[in-house]
Structure formats: structure tokens, C-alpha cells
Enzyme design. Sequence first.
Site, short mmCIF file in Angstrom:
data_model
loop_
_atom_site.label_atom_id
_atom_site.label_comp_id
_atom_site.label_asym_id
_atom_site.label_seq_id
_atom_site.Cartn_x
_atom_site.Cartn_y
_atom_site.Cartn_z
N SER A 130 36.29 53.03 42.83
CA SER A 130 37.29 54.18 43.22
C SER A 130 38.20 53.99 41.62
O SER A 130 37.03 53.40 40.70
CB SER A 130 38.73 53.62 44.01
N TYR A 143 42.80 45.03 45.97
CA TYR A 143 41.79 46.53 46.06
C TYR A 143 41.50 46.47 44.98
O TYR A 143 40.04 46.76 44.91
CB TYR A 143 42.90 47.30 46.64
#
Length: 223
Positions: A130, A143
Site C-alpha cells: 500500500s 495497518y
Amino acid sequence: MALVTGGTSGIGFATAHKLIAGGAKVAICGRDRKKLDRAASDLGALGIHADVSVESEVVAMVRRVIDEFGDYNVLVNNAGFGLFAPLLDTTLEQMQRVYATNVFGAMVAARESARHFVSKQYGNIVNVASTAALRGNAGGTAYSSSKFALHGLTECWRAELRKSNIRVMQINPSEVQTAFFRDRGYSARKLHAEDIADAIVGMLAMEDRGFITEMSVWATNPE
């Protein structure tokens, strides 16, 4: 021949679809059996019911891919999820849940796949990270840090496995219009799962003498 973890929806589903459309045999895995069966049927893929956070299930999953296909040479490490909260509200249990899938699950899937790839002296591992792996953000304790960890793992595996003709690659999508972000509202100007699937397939399609170590994909003008 490829294994795509978290292949029942979003980026994983779109990637499996693109690979199959290109003539590849593809296995997908998922934790929700009904979703898995439906996705495998829609794709024409081999569906394997497995939770990547459980080591024994990952070992069995890779073994089944080899048994069913006879061989495979692509792992797309896509399974992952996020929990978002300020540091003061983040619990150890939340951190452990996120890391169990995003970090430890990815590691076991890569380890088991790499054992097969090394024996064949060829393979490809694509880690779906990501843009959160590039820069931390408020609320991203669980995350974002898990994706930073995956970034570090990617670099370690690349250094170890290149001598066995194994390409270890990473893709960093910015916000993609999938169920992962459904509570943030839909925008046609943001990335779609198919955009990331196209990028992954493009990375794999490059002639084996070279490889794209890392690619970040951003929406042009998400507003």
C-alpha cells in the site's frame, strides 16, 4: 500457474480474472467459504478454503496447488485487512490480528511458495502492500505499520531469492474502490481494482531477465 491469496473480491479477484483471461491456471483462497465458492465459480479458478493467519492452513494450501496443478510459479500475496484507530485507542489484540494476516500470513505463504520455487530455480512473488507502506498516517498504527513490515520483508526476500531466479516484487496502491474502503464513499475518480490488477499482470509479463522491484499506483486526480 498462480496462487492469489485473498482472491474472492477486490484486487485479488480482479488479478485472478486478468491472469485467467491471459491463459493462466489460477488458485484463489479465502476464509468465507460461500464467497470463495462463488468467486471460484465465476472466475473458473481453483478455490481453496484457507485462512492465511493459520500456518497449517497455508502449508496445506500451497501443497494443494502443487498437487492440483503439478507446478506453479506465481504467488500474489494479496490477503490483508486494516483496523484504523489512534494510538491511544489501539489494543494489542487489534495489532496482533492485523499482523497475523498482513505480515505473518504473507510470510508463511511466501516461505512455502519459495521452497517450491527454489527447487525449480524459478518463480515470482508479488506482495500487495500500500502507499501506507511508504508514509505513516494518523490512525494507521496497526495497518500502516503492517505494510511497512511487508515492505521490509519484500526487500529481504528479494536479496535472498534473486540467485534462484525468483523475482520478488511489491505494488503499492493508493486508495482503491473496493469493499475495504466502502465506508468512505465511492468516487469514479479514484482507483479501481482492475487498475491494480493490470499493473500486477504487467509486472509479471516483463521478460524474466529483468523485473520491476516496486511500483506505486496513485489516482491521477482523486479530488
